[in-house]
Design an enzyme around this catalytic site. Structure first.
Site, PDB file in Angstrom:
ATOM      1  N   ASP A  88      -0.263  -0.573   7.992  1.00  0.00           N
ATOM      2  CA  ASP A  88      -0.036   0.548   7.076  1.00  0.00           C
ATOM      3  C   ASP A  88      -1.309   1.245   6.627  1.00  0.00           C
ATOM      4  OD1 ASP A  88      -1.009  -1.530   5.592  1.00  0.00           O
ATOM      5  OD2 ASP A  88       0.631  -1.586   4.130  1.00  0.00           O
ATOM      6  N   ASP A  89      -2.470   0.838   7.185  1.00  0.00           N
ATOM      7  CA  ASP A  89      -3.731   1.502   6.837  1.00  0.00           C
ATOM      8  C   ASP A  89      -4.363   2.168   8.047  1.00  0.00           C
ATOM      9  OD1 ASP A  89      -4.375  -0.793   8.185  1.00  0.00           O
ATOM     10  OD2 ASP A  89      -6.033  -1.359   6.875  1.00  0.00           O
ATOM     11  N   HIS A 109       4.994 -12.756   8.363  1.00  0.00           N
ATOM     12  CA  HIS A 109       5.611 -11.434   8.455  1.00  0.00           C
ATOM     13  C   HIS A 109       5.615 -10.927   9.892  1.00  0.00           C
ATOM     14  CE1 HIS A 109       5.628  -6.949   7.019  1.00  0.00           C
ATOM     15  NE2 HIS A 109       6.754  -7.307   7.604  1.00  0.00           N
ATOM     16  N   SER A 125      -8.702  -9.176   3.908  1.00  0.00           N
ATOM     17  CA  SER A 125     -10.041  -9.449   4.430  1.00  0.00           C
ATOM     18  C   SER A 125     -11.142  -8.987   3.488  1.00  0.00           C
ATOM     19  CB  SER A 125     -10.230  -8.770   5.790  1.00  0.00           C
ATOM     20  OG  SER A 125     -10.116  -7.367   5.653  1.00  0.00           O
ATOM     21  N   ASP A 134      -4.725 -13.078  14.499  1.00  0.00           N
ATOM     22  CA  ASP A 134      -5.535 -12.281  15.424  1.00  0.00           C
ATOM     23  C   ASP A 134      -6.642 -13.120  16.077  1.00  0.00           C
ATOM     24  OD1 ASP A 134      -6.646 -12.503  12.903  1.00  0.00           O
ATOM     25  OD2 ASP A 134      -7.438 -10.457  12.849  1.00  0.00           O
ATOM     26  N   ASP A 174       6.815  -6.357   3.780  1.00  0.00           N
ATOM     27  CA  ASP A 174       6.734  -7.654   3.118  1.00  0.00           C
ATOM     28  C   ASP A 174       6.410  -7.371   1.649  1.00  0.00           C
ATOM     29  OD1 ASP A 174       6.719 -10.369   2.787  1.00  0.00           O
ATOM     30  OD2 ASP A 174       4.933 -10.752   3.990  1.00  0.00           O
ATOM     31  N   ARG A 186       0.842  -1.193   0.000  1.00  0.00           N
ATOM     32  CA  ARG A 186       0.000   0.000   0.000  1.00  0.00           C
ATOM     33  C   ARG A 186       0.878   1.244   0.000  1.00  0.00           C
ATOM     34  NH1 ARG A 186      -3.211  -2.429   4.589  1.00  0.00           N
ATOM     35  NH2 ARG A 186      -5.184  -3.202   3.767  1.00  0.00           N
TER      36      ARG A 186
END
Length: 440
Positions: free
Chosen positions: A204-205, A182, A314, A283, A136, A109
């Protein structure tokens, strides 16, 4: 010092013996004087005089011995006396001195720039909060964006970009396997290669709030001191604008649900988790009772992160329905100046249970109609089965999914939120003891 004092005592004793020896030699060697009769008289007088002199000298020596004994007793007491304890060390201000690295998990991203811009903008100290971006995927354009920040961030690259062998039915989940790989590599870099004792993980979001760093800095000592905690999260799963109290930006909660999305982890906990780290779906694995072990996390009333990443492995699950509406805190709260000890389990749980089960028990219809309820609340809605929980959650606007039987934001089965401006507890019956994993 003791040896020196012992030498003085020996010298005193030696002087005493030497003086008596000299006195005897003097008496033996004194010549007789005068005639016999006079000698007898003089001898008697001389003996008396010498006896008096001896008494005087003996009295002097007694005084000397008493002084020596007195000094000896004082020296013995000084030798045996325990030194006073050193003053207690001044408390270590862990919240202001500890280094807490920020680990940014990145892939492909280029919008990682939005995340990094806010992190750098709000970071109070590059020394206390080094930003480490672990990438990654090998995406060149994303790597150029990260590299453009120069020395403001540290850019590390996950070296193994190969596909992972999975069962045929899991080929569509290849991305989840790579993410788990990762995470494991990146966290090992933080703790084992760079030797940090803690880390805050963001993806990163995520965009962070102005007091994001202040929040984690203040909660670091709480996390370290309470063994019933295993993480601190910046995220509220039910953090939509209508479900949170905008007047209580400083309010924090305990939760049994692992929130993620900007969370702090200690090295001791990583040492426990790393040997059994899962190959995928890390998670949800964290939310299993075998990992959670009845421990909790801290979460805020108002989120200190929001996600802007609809694109991902997702495929936007929950994003359009929930995540895009999460409210990001905009008010800076000086958490490091607040007393946060109320979050420690022994204090928190007693007050929490009392507050929940002393709240007025109402029906969901009363809440939805609103007019029949008087006062500001809080109110309690009770559920007893998985199905009633899901129905009530949907009708009240909170997330209805459960992981290993734990509802999102739940603590002791209780979900706390605002409904039409009044605090509501969606709660199991009083006397709750444990989660039912079959409710997942």
């Amino acid at each position: 010092m003791v040896r020196k004092k012992g030498s003085l005592i020996l010298c005193g004793g030696f002087l005493f013996v030497a003086w008596n020896a000299l006195l005897l030699l003097y008496l033996w060697g004194r010549p007789p004087s005068g005639r016999l009769g006079e000698g007898q008289v003089n001898l008697a007088g001389e003996v008396i005089r010498l006896a008096e002199e001896v008494e005087v000298q003996l009295e002097t020596q007694k005084k000397l011995l008493k002084q020596i004994e007195g000094h000896r007793a004082v020296w013995a007491r000084q030798r045996d006396r325990k030194p006073p304890p050193p003053p207690p060390p001044s408390p270590v201000k862990e919240d202001t001195e500890v280094v807490i690295p920020i680990l940014v998990i990145a892939c492909d991203r280029v919008t990682v720039k939005r995340s990094l811009d806010k992190l750098i903008q709000y970071r109070p100290s590059p020394q206390l909060f080094p930003i480490i971006v672990s990438q990654d995927c090998g995406h060149a354009e994303t790597a150029r964006v990260i590299g453009s920040y120069g020395e403001q961030v540290t850019h590390i690259r996950q070296p193994d970009l190969s596909d992972i062998r999975v069962r045929p039915e899991h080929r569509k989940f290849q991305g989840y396997y790579k993410i788990a790989r990762h995470y494991r590599w990146a966290l090992n870099q933080i703790f084992n290669m760079l030797s940090h004792s803690s880390v805050v993980i963001v993806e990163d979001d995520l965009e962070v709030a102005p007091d994001f760093f202040e929040y984690f800095q203040a909660l670091y000592p709480i996390l370290r001191s309470d063994p019933s905690l295993w993480c601190v999260s910046a995220w509220n799963d039910n953090g939509r604008d209508a479900l949170v109290d905008p007047s209580k930006a400083e309010l924090l909660h305990r939760t049994d649900f692992f929130p993620g999305l900007g969370w702090m982890l200690l090295k001791d906990m990583w040492d426990e988790l790393e040997p059994k780290w899962p190959s995928a779906f890390w998670d949800d694995w964290m939310r299993q009772p075998e990992q959670r072990r009845d421990r909790s996390c801290i979460r805020p009333e108002i989120s200190r992160t929001i996600t802007f990443g609809r694109k991902g492995v997702s495929l936007g699950q929950f994003f359009d329905q929930y995540l895009r509406y999460i409210k990001l805190n905009t008010e800076f709260v000086p958490f490091t100046k607040l007393d946060l000890s109320y979050l420690l389990k022994d204090k928190y749980e007693v007050k929490f249970i009392l507050e929940v089960y002393s709240a007025l028990l109402v029906k969901i219809e009363d809440l939805q109609q609103g007019g029949s309820l008087k006062g500001p609340g809080p109110f309690r809605v009770q559920y007893s089965t998985r199905d009633t929980f899901k129905v009530f959650s949907r009708n009240l606007g909170v997330m209805d999914d459960l992981k290993s039987g734990v509802p999102r934001t739940g603590y002791r089965g209780v979900v706390s939120f605002l409904h039409r401006g009044r605090r509501v507890f969606l709660a199991p019956p009083e006397g709750w003891t444990h989660y039912d994993v079959s409710w997942s």
